[in-house]
Enzyme design. Structure first.
Site, PDB file in Angstrom:
ATOM      1  N   HIS A  89       0.869  -1.199   0.060  1.00 44.02           N
ATOM      2  CA  HIS A  89       0.130   0.262   0.058  1.00 44.02           C
ATOM      3  C   HIS A  89       0.773   1.325   0.084  1.00 44.02           C
ATOM      4  O   HIS A  89       1.722   1.409   0.701  1.00 44.02           O
ATOM      5  CB  HIS A  89      -0.939   0.131   1.290  1.00 44.02           C
ATOM      6  CG  HIS A  89      -2.031  -0.936   0.999  1.00 44.02           C
ATOM      7  ND1 HIS A  89      -2.829  -1.021   2.102  1.00 44.02           N
ATOM      8  CD2 HIS A  89      -2.205  -1.858   0.450  1.00 44.02           C
ATOM      9  CE1 HIS A  89      -3.722  -1.941   1.687  1.00 44.02           C
ATOM     10  NE2 HIS A  89      -3.340  -2.628   0.793  1.00 44.02           N
ATOM     11  N   TYR A 110      -8.621   4.983   8.598  1.00 41.62           N
ATOM     12  CA  TYR A 110      -8.650   5.373   9.932  1.00 41.62           C
ATOM     13  C   TYR A 110      -9.830   6.435  10.086  1.00 41.62           C
ATOM     14  O   TYR A 110      -9.792   7.554   9.531  1.00 41.62           O
ATOM     15  CB  TYR A 110      -7.464   5.848  10.323  1.00 41.62           C
ATOM     16  CG  TYR A 110      -6.492   5.054  10.502  1.00 41.62           C
ATOM     17  CD1 TYR A 110      -5.585   4.643   9.490  1.00 41.62           C
ATOM     18  CD2 TYR A 110      -5.910   4.386  11.589  1.00 41.62           C
ATOM     19  CE1 TYR A 110      -4.506   3.511   9.560  1.00 41.62           C
ATOM     20  CE2 TYR A 110      -4.874   3.603  11.935  1.00 41.62           C
ATOM     21  CZ  TYR A 110      -4.203   2.930  10.844  1.00 41.62           C
ATOM     22  OH  TYR A 110      -3.309   2.118  10.972  1.00 41.62           O
ATOM     23  N   PRO A 118      -2.284   0.093  19.422  1.00 38.04           N
ATOM     24  CA  PRO A 118      -2.251  -0.259  18.143  1.00 38.04           C
ATOM     25  C   PRO A 118      -2.529   0.759  17.050  1.00 38.04           C
ATOM     26  O   PRO A 118      -1.901   0.559  15.908  1.00 38.04           O
ATOM     27  CB  PRO A 118      -3.208  -1.574  18.124  1.00 38.04           C
ATOM     28  CG  PRO A 118      -4.305  -1.012  19.142  1.00 38.04           C
ATOM     29  CD  PRO A 118      -3.481  -0.234  20.235  1.00 38.04           C
ATOM     30  N   LYS A 156       2.598  -0.398  15.129  1.00 36.53           N
ATOM     31  CA  LYS A 156       3.968  -0.445  15.392  1.00 36.53           C
ATOM     32  C   LYS A 156       4.546  -1.536  16.209  1.00 36.53           C
ATOM     33  O   LYS A 156       5.671  -2.001  16.001  1.00 36.53           O
ATOM     34  CB  LYS A 156       4.515   0.841  16.319  1.00 36.53           C
ATOM     35  CG  LYS A 156       4.232   2.093  15.517  1.00 36.53           C
ATOM     36  CD  LYS A 156       5.525   2.127  14.479  1.00 36.53           C
ATOM     37  CE  LYS A 156       4.918   3.076  13.315  1.00 36.53           C
ATOM     38  NZ  LYS A 156       5.634   2.900  12.086  1.00 36.53           N
ATOM     39  N   TYR A 161       4.583   6.465  10.116  1.00 33.15           N
ATOM     40  CA  TYR A 161       3.799   5.403   9.542  1.00 33.15           C
ATOM     41  C   TYR A 161       4.774   4.530   8.879  1.00 33.15           C
ATOM     42  O   TYR A 161       4.708   3.354   9.294  1.00 33.15           O
ATOM     43  CB  TYR A 161       2.615   5.722   9.062  1.00 33.15           C
ATOM     44  CG  TYR A 161       1.544   4.728   8.967  1.00 33.15           C
ATOM     45  CD1 TYR A 161       1.750   3.408   8.322  1.00 33.15           C
ATOM     46  CD2 TYR A 161       0.477   4.835   9.816  1.00 33.15           C
ATOM     47  CE1 TYR A 161       0.641   2.618   8.374  1.00 33.15           C
ATOM     48  CE2 TYR A 161      -0.687   3.785   9.893  1.00 33.15           C
ATOM     49  CZ  TYR A 161      -0.279   2.600   9.320  1.00 33.15           C
ATOM     50  OH  TYR A 161      -1.201   1.842   9.257  1.00 33.15           O
TER      51      TYR A 161
HETATM   52  P1  FAD Z   1       4.229 -12.053  21.333  1.00 32.68           P
HETATM   53  O1  FAD Z   1       3.711 -12.126  20.081  1.00 32.68           O
HETATM   54  O2  FAD Z   1       3.548 -11.672  22.756  1.00 32.68           O
HETATM   55  O3  FAD Z   1       5.102 -13.420  21.625  1.00 32.68           O
HETATM   56  C1  FAD Z   1       5.371 -13.703  23.036  1.00 32.68           C
HETATM   57  C2  FAD Z   1       5.189 -15.357  22.773  1.00 32.68           C
HETATM   58  O4  FAD Z   1       6.048 -15.662  24.366  1.00 32.68           O
HETATM   59  C3  FAD Z   1       3.976 -15.877  22.982  1.00 32.68           C
HETATM   60  O5  FAD Z   1       3.878 -16.835  21.708  1.00 32.68           O
HETATM   61  C4  FAD Z   1       3.678 -16.528  23.961  1.00 32.68           C
HETATM   62  O6  FAD Z   1       2.767 -17.517  24.068  1.00 32.68           O
HETATM   63  C5  FAD Z   1       5.076 -16.873  24.750  1.00 32.68           C
HETATM   64  N1  FAD Z   1       5.319 -16.887  26.048  1.00 32.68           N
HETATM   65  C6  FAD Z   1       4.803 -16.267  26.959  1.00 32.68           C
HETATM   66  N2  FAD Z   1       5.223 -16.593  28.348  1.00 32.68           N
HETATM   67  C7  FAD Z   1       6.189 -17.501  28.137  1.00 32.68           C
HETATM   68  C8  FAD Z   1       6.700 -18.329  29.001  1.00 32.68           C
HETATM   69  N3  FAD Z   1       6.810 -18.101  30.348  1.00 32.68           N
HETATM   70  N4  FAD Z   1       7.618 -19.190  28.366  1.00 32.68           N
HETATM   71  C9  FAD Z   1       7.656 -19.291  26.939  1.00 32.68           C
HETATM   72  N5  FAD Z   1       7.093 -18.752  26.212  1.00 32.68           N
HETATM   73  C10 FAD Z   1       6.147 -17.708  26.766  1.00 32.68           C
HETATM   74  N6  FAD Z   1       0.015  -4.727  17.027  1.00 32.68           N
HETATM   75  C11 FAD Z   1      -0.409  -4.004  15.801  1.00 32.68           C
HETATM   76  O7  FAD Z   1       0.735  -3.390  15.370  1.00 32.68           O
HETATM   77  N7  FAD Z   1      -1.574  -4.146  15.369  1.00 32.68           N
HETATM   78  C12 FAD Z   1      -2.393  -4.716  16.058  1.00 32.68           C
HETATM   79  O8  FAD Z   1      -3.543  -4.815  15.409  1.00 32.68           O
HETATM   80  C13 FAD Z   1      -2.118  -5.718  17.095  1.00 32.68           C
HETATM   81  N8  FAD Z   1      -3.089  -6.277  17.819  1.00 32.68           N
HETATM   82  C14 FAD Z   1      -2.967  -6.997  18.931  1.00 32.68           C
HETATM   83  C15 FAD Z   1      -4.038  -7.713  19.600  1.00 32.68           C
HETATM   84  C16 FAD Z   1      -3.279  -8.412  20.687  1.00 32.68           C
HETATM   85  C17 FAD Z   1      -4.524  -9.294  21.308  1.00 32.68           C
HETATM   86  C18 FAD Z   1      -2.211  -8.458  21.201  1.00 32.68           C
HETATM   87  C19 FAD Z   1      -2.025  -9.055  22.365  1.00 32.68           C
HETATM   88  C20 FAD Z   1      -1.187  -7.566  20.606  1.00 32.68           C
HETATM   89  C21 FAD Z   1      -1.516  -6.815  19.316  1.00 32.68           C
HETATM   90  N9  FAD Z   1      -0.524  -6.160  18.761  1.00 32.68           N
HETATM   91  C22 FAD Z   1      -0.862  -5.465  17.530  1.00 32.68           C
HETATM   92  C23 FAD Z   1       0.745  -6.243  19.151  1.00 32.68           C
HETATM   93  C24 FAD Z   1       1.612  -6.987  18.166  1.00 32.68           C
HETATM   94  O9  FAD Z   1       0.786  -8.240  18.118  1.00 32.68           O
HETATM   95  C25 FAD Z   1       2.865  -7.440  19.185  1.00 32.68           C
HETATM   96  O10 FAD Z   1       3.459  -6.196  19.332  1.00 32.68           O
HETATM   97  C26 FAD Z   1       3.481  -8.403  19.061  1.00 32.68           C
HETATM   98  O11 FAD Z   1       3.067  -9.710  18.727  1.00 32.68           O
HETATM   99  C27 FAD Z   1       5.104  -8.662  19.663  1.00 32.68           C
HETATM  100  O12 FAD Z   1       5.762  -9.715  19.395  1.00 32.68           O
HETATM  101  P2  FAD Z   1       6.483 -10.308  20.547  1.00 32.68           P
HETATM  102  O13 FAD Z   1       7.197 -11.587  19.782  1.00 32.68           O
HETATM  103  O14 FAD Z   1       7.362  -9.389  21.264  1.00 32.68           O
HETATM  104  O15 FAD Z   1       5.370 -10.967  21.619  1.00 32.68           O
HETATM  105  C1  DHB Z   2      -3.920  -3.206  11.549  1.00 34.45           C
HETATM  106  C2  DHB Z   2      -3.817  -3.271  12.749  1.00 34.45           C
HETATM  107  C3  DHB Z   2      -3.350  -1.701  13.369  1.00 34.45           C
HETATM  108  O1  DHB Z   2      -3.187  -1.840  14.803  1.00 34.45           O
HETATM  109  C4  DHB Z   2      -3.505  -0.740  12.459  1.00 34.45           C
HETATM  110  O2  DHB Z   2      -2.950   0.531  12.884  1.00 34.45           O
HETATM  111  C5  DHB Z   2      -3.433  -0.995  11.139  1.00 34.45           C
HETATM  112  C6  DHB Z   2      -3.755  -2.245  10.894  1.00 34.45           C
HETATM  113  C7  DHB Z   2      -4.205  -4.636  11.180  1.00 34.45           C
HETATM  114  O3  DHB Z   2      -4.436  -5.620  12.001  1.00 34.45           O
HETATM  115  O4  DHB Z   2      -4.510  -4.820   9.812  1.00 34.45           O
END
Ligand code: FAD
Ligand code: DHB
Length: 394
Positions: A76, A204, A296, A300, A388
């Site tokens: 995009h 948005y 969210p 980021k 962005y």
């Molecule tokens: P995570 O993806 O949380 O991965 C951490 C992993 O560690 C998980 O698989 C978990 O199961 C595992 N874990 C936890 N505890 C333990 C343990 N004790 N031992 C071993 N493993 C463990 N960001 C956006 O930009 N847009 C969005 O729309 C958006 N929606 C989101 C919706 C939800 C419900 C959540 C929770 C987050 C969302 N985010 C979104 C944020 C984005 O998904 C996260 O920033 C991203 O997942 C970060 O990656 P990570 O690997 O740091 O953590």
């Molecule tokens: C999506 C999530 C976001 O938080 C955002 O700002 C834009 C897109 C998504 O899940 O596609």
């Protein structure tokens, strides 16, 4: 007696941060072990983020993970900001020369898991009772149970990639970290629907009834969010009510209509800004959501997680090649610069687009003035577009 596995980097968590770190280390010839409390099926189907900054997408391509993304992802060149019943495009390509890539987080996770297993390396899924020890010494240990049996990983360093609710950050002695936090008085109700996106780019919307976002996963799957209360009861939101509310929030004078279809996933996501500083304690390094959370708005979270482990993998490479710990010592400061830039941007986007309770009307009018400026001043639009699409990786 627990079985001990010896490796260089012990990685806790198989989300985007942990899996990408393991991938980057493998390409550098550095051994790692990854443990994850959830099943492979669970992490591969968890619906979360969907927007990759150009630098994140470039890193996937450069490290051999780009094949499926290049075929399936949607590139995009801008987004739409919608308010007062009209849409206004922010043209990222024109303003910055950069784009974003729409590709679900679970697709990135699937590609990373596939690459690791193909290379003959393991991921220990479904582990339990995880604890970390000795990271203030030269012999850190990770203990856990697998298949009911006690196991141990002996490693040079631990990477805490276990998300916001993981055990790594709370294992750091009290007082060693500072926490900076803001919790927002609203949340997002998110759905995934089998319906074609009603527009080619993300929308948005700031509506008097609250924020709404239209995103997508494929030309046949729409991802939609609407602002709700943090304690919102999903049972109070049958599909019809969701579509009606979304229809209202996206309405335009020109008669915009969302395409509707079966809702295949629903969830409520709370909104928080959080940073732990520093992102290191001895031989434990925190990365991704384990160290910081952004609301969210602006997408980021996953991009920051990937940026952190890019810095961390380079620091480990430098250590194993030269024996110098300089880059490891600089890890936290190097990441926090990008983290605080994203914190500001995510807070700003959130504040510009969401309704706040008890507003006398002042906040709404201030937001409309801000949106008016962002969509009419090239300087203001460029600032949004730069943030962005994201900074290039160092
Ligand atoms: P995570 O993806 O949380 O991965 C951490 C992993 O560690 C998980 O698989 C978990 O199961 C595992 N874990 C936890 N505890 C333990 C343990 N004790 N031992 C071993 N493993 C463990 N960001 C956006 O930009 N847009 C969005 O729309 C958006 N929606 C989101 C919706 C939800 C419900 C959540 C929770 C987050 C969302 N985010 C979104 C944020 C984005 O998904 C996260 O920033 C991203 O997942 C970060 O990656 P990570 O690997 O740091 O953590
Ligand atoms: C999506 C999530 C976001 O938080 C955002 O700002 C834009 C897109 C998504 O899940 O596609």
């Amino acid at each position: 007696m627990s079985l001990t596995l010896r490796t260089q980097i012990g990685i806790v968590g198989a989300g985007p941060a942990g899996l990408m770190l393991a991938h980057l280390l493998r390409l550098e010839g550095i051994a790692s072990a990854v443990i994850e409390t959830r099943s492979r099926g669970h992490v591969e189907t968890r619906v979360r983020a969907g927007v990759l900054e150009q630098a994140t997408a470039d890193l996937l391509v450069e490290t051999g993970l780009g094949d499926r993304m290049r075929r399936e992802a949607l590139v995009h060149g801008g987004i739409e900001l919608r308010f007062n019943g009209a849409g206004h495009r922010i043209d990222f390509q024109d303003l910055t020369g950069r784009s974003i890539v729409v590709y679900g987080q679970q697709e990135v996770v699937k590609d990373l898991i596939h690459a690791r297993l193909e290379s003959g390396c393991e991921i220990h899924f479904n582990v339990a009772a995880v604890s970390i020890h000795g990271f203030d010494s030269a012999q850190p240990r990770i203990r856990f149970h697998a298949g009911g049996q006690p196991r141990e990983i002996a490693c040079d360093f631990i990477a805490g990639c276990d998300g916001f609710h993981g055990i790594c950050r709370p294992s750091i002695p009290a007082g060693a970290l500072a926490f900076y936090e803001r919790v927002y008085p609203f949340a997002w109700l998110g759905i995934l629907a089998e319906a074609p996106p009603a527009s080619g780019e993300l929308i948005y919307a700031n509506h008097e009834r609250g924020f709404a976002l239209m995103s997508m996963r494929t030309p046949a799957i729409t991802r939609l969010y609407l602002q709700c209360r943090p304690d919102e009861d999903l049972d109070a939101w049958p599909d019809r009510r969701i579509w009606d509310e979304l229809g209202t929030r996206f309405e335009t004078a020109a008669g915009f209509r969302l395409a509707e279809g079966p809702i295949v996933q629903k969830g409520v996501t709370g909104m928080r800004s959080f940073v732990a500083e520093p992102m290191q304690s001895g031989r434990l390094f925190l990365a991704g959501d384990a160290a910081h959370i952004v609301p969210p708005t602006g997408a980021k979270g996953m991009n920051l997680a990937i940026a952190d482990v890019h810095v961390l993998a380079r620091a480990f490479r430098s250590f194993y090649r030269t024996g110098s710990e300089d880059r490891l010592r600089g890890y936290s400061a190097a990441c926090l610069r990008r983290v605080w830039r994203a914190q500001h941007f995510s807070w700003w986007m959130t504040s510009m687009l969401h309704r706040v309770g008890g507003d006398s009307g002042f906040e709404y009018r201030r937001q409309l003035a801000e949106l008016e400026q962002v969509t009419t001043s090239r300087a203001a639009a460029t600032s949004l577009a730069e943030n962005y699409t994201g900074l290039p990786f160092e």
